[in-house]
Design a protein around this motif. Structure first.
Motif, mmCIF file in Angstrom:
data_model
loop_
_atom_site.group_PDB
_atom_site.id
_atom_site.type_symbol
_atom_site.label_atom_id
_atom_site.label_comp_id
_atom_site.label_asym_id
_atom_site.label_seq_id
_atom_site.Cartn_x
_atom_site.Cartn_y
_atom_site.Cartn_z
ATOM 1 N N LYS A 183 -36.766 26.681 46.142
ATOM 2 C CA LYS A 183 -36.972 26.272 44.752
ATOM 3 C C LYS A 183 -35.655 25.947 44.040
ATOM 4 O O LYS A 183 -35.612 25.043 43.205
ATOM 5 N N LEU A 184 -34.579 26.658 44.366
ATOM 6 C CA LEU A 184 -33.299 26.360 43.723
ATOM 7 C C LEU A 184 -32.826 24.968 44.111
ATOM 8 O O LEU A 184 -32.331 24.209 43.262
ATOM 9 N N SER A 185 -32.994 24.605 45.376
ATOM 10 C CA SER A 185 -32.590 23.284 45.838
ATOM 11 C C SER A 185 -33.389 22.194 45.113
ATOM 12 O O SER A 185 -32.825 21.191 44.650
ATOM 13 N N GLU A 186 -34.693 22.407 44.999
ATOM 14 C CA GLU A 186 -35.537 21.452 44.280
ATOM 15 C C GLU A 186 -35.139 21.363 42.815
ATOM 16 O O GLU A 186 -35.134 20.272 42.219
ATOM 17 N N HIS A 187 -34.780 22.509 42.236
ATOM 18 C CA HIS A 187 -34.371 22.545 40.824
ATOM 19 C C HIS A 187 -33.080 21.749 40.612
ATOM 20 O O HIS A 187 -32.961 20.995 39.629
ATOM 21 N N GLY A 192 -30.656 16.251 38.526
ATOM 22 C CA GLY A 192 -29.910 15.021 38.784
ATOM 23 C C GLY A 192 -28.749 15.184 39.725
ATOM 24 O O GLY A 192 -27.945 14.251 39.902
ATOM 25 N N ILE A 193 -28.624 16.345 40.349
ATOM 26 C CA ILE A 193 -27.527 16.576 41.294
ATOM 27 C C ILE A 193 -27.856 15.901 42.620
ATOM 28 O O ILE A 193 -28.949 16.075 43.169
ATOM 29 N N ALA A 347 -26.873 20.243 50.967
ATOM 30 C CA ALA A 347 -25.526 20.413 50.434
ATOM 31 C C ALA A 347 -25.339 19.474 49.245
ATOM 32 O O ALA A 347 -25.962 18.412 49.171
ATOM 33 N N VAL A 348 -24.489 19.886 48.329
ATOM 34 C CA VAL A 348 -24.172 19.066 47.160
ATOM 35 C C VAL A 348 -23.105 18.042 47.542
ATOM 36 O O VAL A 348 -22.132 18.377 48.231
ATOM 37 N N VAL A 349 -23.285 16.796 47.154
ATOM 38 C CA VAL A 349 -22.253 15.777 47.385
ATOM 39 C C VAL A 349 -21.044 16.153 46.530
ATOM 40 O O VAL A 349 -21.121 16.166 45.293
ATOM 41 N N PRO A 350 -19.899 16.519 47.146
ATOM 42 C CA PRO A 350 -18.807 17.155 46.404
ATOM 43 C C PRO A 350 -18.047 16.253 45.436
ATOM 44 O O PRO A 350 -17.300 16.763 44.602
ATOM 45 N N THR A 351 -18.221 14.931 45.517
ATOM 46 C CA THR A 351 -17.538 14.061 44.560
ATOM 47 C C THR A 351 -18.117 14.212 43.152
ATOM 48 O O THR A 351 -17.594 13.635 42.200
ATOM 49 N N LEU A 359 -19.355 21.280 38.095
ATOM 50 C CA LEU A 359 -20.096 20.018 38.112
ATOM 51 C C LEU A 359 -19.704 19.166 36.907
ATOM 52 O O LEU A 359 -19.664 19.654 35.776
ATOM 53 N N LYS A 360 -19.432 17.894 37.140
ATOM 54 C CA LYS A 360 -19.009 17.009 36.060
ATOM 55 C C LYS A 360 -20.093 16.846 35.003
ATOM 56 O O LYS A 360 -19.805 16.772 33.804
ATOM 57 N N GLU A 361 -21.340 16.791 35.444
ATOM 58 C CA GLU A 361 -22.436 16.503 34.529
ATOM 59 C C GLU A 361 -23.137 17.750 33.997
ATOM 60 O O GLU A 361 -23.999 17.652 33.126
ATOM 61 N N ILE A 362 -22.776 18.925 34.534
ATOM 62 C CA ILE A 362 -23.423 20.167 34.074
ATOM 63 C C ILE A 362 -22.352 21.204 33.774
ATOM 64 O O ILE A 362 -21.964 21.995 34.648
#
Length: 628
Positions: A183-187, A192-193, A347-351, A359-362
């Motif tokens: 659920k965390l991954s889906e969240h 928008g990550i 995995a999160v795209v690290p750019t 996170l740039k947007e959060i």
């Protein structure tokens, strides 16, 4: 019904190698910190190889220690073997590697966390983040506990939508049959990550009693006292050996005949695997001209019979794994205790991250470890301590910490991730560091202890010892520069012993030590020895003197690089307004949003001509502002 479970400064989600360093760093800095983990019995668990260190990675462990982290101290207390690698090469590539007692490592790290002031440890599954006006303000667990915080660090490793693959067997799981986070991954995706899919693998573990060690080559540890931490004073000398054997034609034929049954090659695998830690299937296919591959048999601890079969990572069916293992000399009768498997994970795209790992947007949300696309415990720990420092700094109103590429391998690692990204699990290598002569195993304390002390992560006692070491190094260098050695008989005899060219005239001891054949020990045969000088000071003096010219050149390169790093890019820059920059470069610049011209120059797809145009644009902007 969600209930208010408490308020903190920093929340760390996960207690793997990234999570523990993040939590310890944040709490040491004075931030009230909560660490949530799926299983309190799996803290700092090593799901793959039972070891820490090696080229580049071992230096990272020292850097974590120099900043005040825990990894080095814990492995020093719990290893079963330690060796210095590449001793026949220069200091830039030498590094320690330790075989860990896996169960003991977990126990010791858990003890460290439980006794850390300001740090609360709890078991729980985080399902979503608390978001307020686009800012992360806490987490909500599956048991409906809402924990509030100013910053959150997600260090979920390979557990996000983890899926184990073994032949045609596929099931949701984290490493070692642990629960998986879905659920965390889906969240995160809903926020928008951008998420990618990676893969890693692990080999079978076999019972030590069923191994015929007479058919293998012993790989002993060193009797010489060694330690990762600069604070370690007690050493483990009771070393347990590892053992070396090899695959053969039978092994290779068996794998080739069953490639279609491997999850790696049957089409089940969707994630990208690590190029620098390939499965045995990968190695057989990619290096089909090699008649054999090394297999290291690594004990997993003093009180277990499990032996890790390093080099035989696989996703073949369990039935094939039995035949494959028994084709290897020494393992003809080996009994598998745990089968090997591959694991896919999100995995999160690290750019999407700033160099602080936020996170740039959060705002308020940080990520660290394998979730950022890396492989390895050391890379995870490095990101963890940096995320912990920066999350706490944000709460406490302190400046963020960003290490540049000339300061630490940690700086190389994070800059590579956030600037270039990665299309496979990222592994640190000495070749990734352009200033590796400056980033050595021996000088991590000289590079980073001052920083750790200013952050409150280094004790006053340790800092005073560090200052004293620096003083002794400089005093000894001055002493050597004043001692004149004449070409007398006993001196020429020493030169002859070292196979060095005899002296033709008097020379300073400092200059004689620069010769590659002359060691500090040999030098002391012809000068009055400084008997009270500690070993680490002697080592540092010898390296600084012997490599003085190379170090000077590297420092000059760093100075040029720092000029580019000092050219900051305004936050409100509009790349579309800059004429002449290639379209691909504009897209990459808008995505990465580099903080400096130096960082912009390292983005894949941004060429030197684009950088030159960017420089001119920024300079013109400054002139315009001054004129107004």
């Amino acid at each position: 019904m969600v209930y208010d479970a408490g308020h903190y400064d920093v929340i760390v989600v996960g207690a793997g190698h990234a999570g523990v360093e993040a939590g310890i760093a944040a709490s040491k800095m004075g931030a009230k910190t909560l660490m949530l983990t799926l299983n309190l019995d799996m803290i700092a668990f090593m799901p793959c190889n039972p070891s820490l260190g090696g080229p580049a990675k071992g230096i990272v462990v020292r850097e974590i220690d120099a900043l005040g982290g825990a990894m080095a101290k814990v492995i020093d207390k719990t290893h079963i073997q330690m060796r210095m690698l590449n001793t026949g090469k220069g200091p830039a590539v030498q590094a320690l590697r330790a075989q860990a007692d896996k169960p003991l490592y977990i126990k010791e790290m858990k003890n460290v966390i439980e006794n850390e002031e300001n740090l609360t440890l709890r078991q729980g599954m985080v399902n979503e983040l608390i978001m307020e006006d686009g800012v992360c303000k806490g987490v909500i667990t599956e048991s409906k506990a809402a924990y509030h915080a100013e910053t959150v660090i997600v260090t979920t490793g390979t557990f996000m939508r983890g899926k184990v693959l073994m032949g045609d067997l596929e099931y949701e799981s984290g490493p070692n049959n642990q629960r998986v986070s879905v659920k965390l991954s889906e969240h995160l995706e809903k926020l928008g990550i951008e998420i990618t899919r990676f893969k890693t693998g692990t080999p079978p573990r076999v019972n030590s009693h069923t191994i015929d060690y007479s058919k293998t080559e012993i790989q002993p540890g060193e009797n010489k006292p060694q330690a990762f931490s600069y604070e370690t004073t007690e050493y483990i000398l009771d070393q347990i050996p590892c053992w070396l054997t090899y695959t053969n034609e039978v092994t290779h034929q068996l794998i080739n005949d069953n490639l279609s049954l491997s999850a790696m090659y049957s089409g089940m695998k969707r994630g990208t695997g690590p190029r620098y830690c390939p499965s045995i299937e990968d190695k057989i296919v990619r290096f089909n001209d090699k008649p054999r591959h090394q297999i290291f048999l690594e004990p997993e601890g003093r009180d277990t019979e499990e032996v890790y079969v390093q080099g035989l990572s696989t996703s073949l069916p369990e039935s094939i794994q039995h035949d494959m293992v028994r084709s290897v000399p020494g393992l003809e009768n080996a009994e598998i205790m745990r089968a090997g498997y591959a694991i896919e994970y999100d995995a999160v795209v690290p750019t999407q991250l700033w160099p602080t790992l936020e996170l740039k947007e959060i705002p308020g949300l940080f990520t660290a470890g394998q979730i950022n696309g890396t492989s390895g415990y050391e890379e995870a720990g490095a990101q963890g301590i940096m995320a912990g420092i920066n999350a706490a700094s944000k709460v406490l109103g302190k400046d963020p910490l960003i290490l540049d590429r000339s300061q630490a391998y940690i700086g190389v690692l994070i800059d590579d991730l956030v600037t270039k990204g990665t299309n496979e699990p990222y592994r640190l290598l000495t070749s990734r560091a352009e200033y590796r002569l400056l980033l050595r195993h021996d000088n991590a304390d000289l590079r980073l202890t001052e920083t750790g002390y200013k952050l409150g992560l280094i004790t006053e006692e340790r800092y005073n010892k560090f200052v004293e070491k620096k003083r002794l190094v400089e005093e000894e260098k001055k002493r050597l520069s004043k001692i004149v050695i004449k070409p007398e008989e006993h001196v020429q005899q020493m030169m002859n012993e070292a196979n060095a060219t005899p002296l033709k005239e008097a020379v300073k001891a400092y200059d004689l030590l620069k010769r590659p054949e002359i060691t500090y020990d040999l030098l002391e045969k012809v000068i009055e020895p400084n008997e009270l000088l500690p070993h680490d000071v002697r080592e540092q003096v010898e390296i600084q003197v012997k490599y003085e010219g190379y170090i000077k050149k590297s420092n000059e390169q760093v100075e040029r690089m720092l000029k580019m790093e000092d050219k900051k890019i305004p936050d409100n820059i509009d790349y579309d307004d800059i004429g002449g920059i290639a379209s691909e470069a504009k897209e990459k610049l808008k995505k990465v949003r580099p903080l400096s011209v130096g960082q912009a120059s390292r983005i894949s797809g941004v060429n030197p001509a684009d950088v030159s145009i960017l420089l001119v644009y920024i300079e013109q902007g400054k002139i315009a502002r001054v004129a107004n």
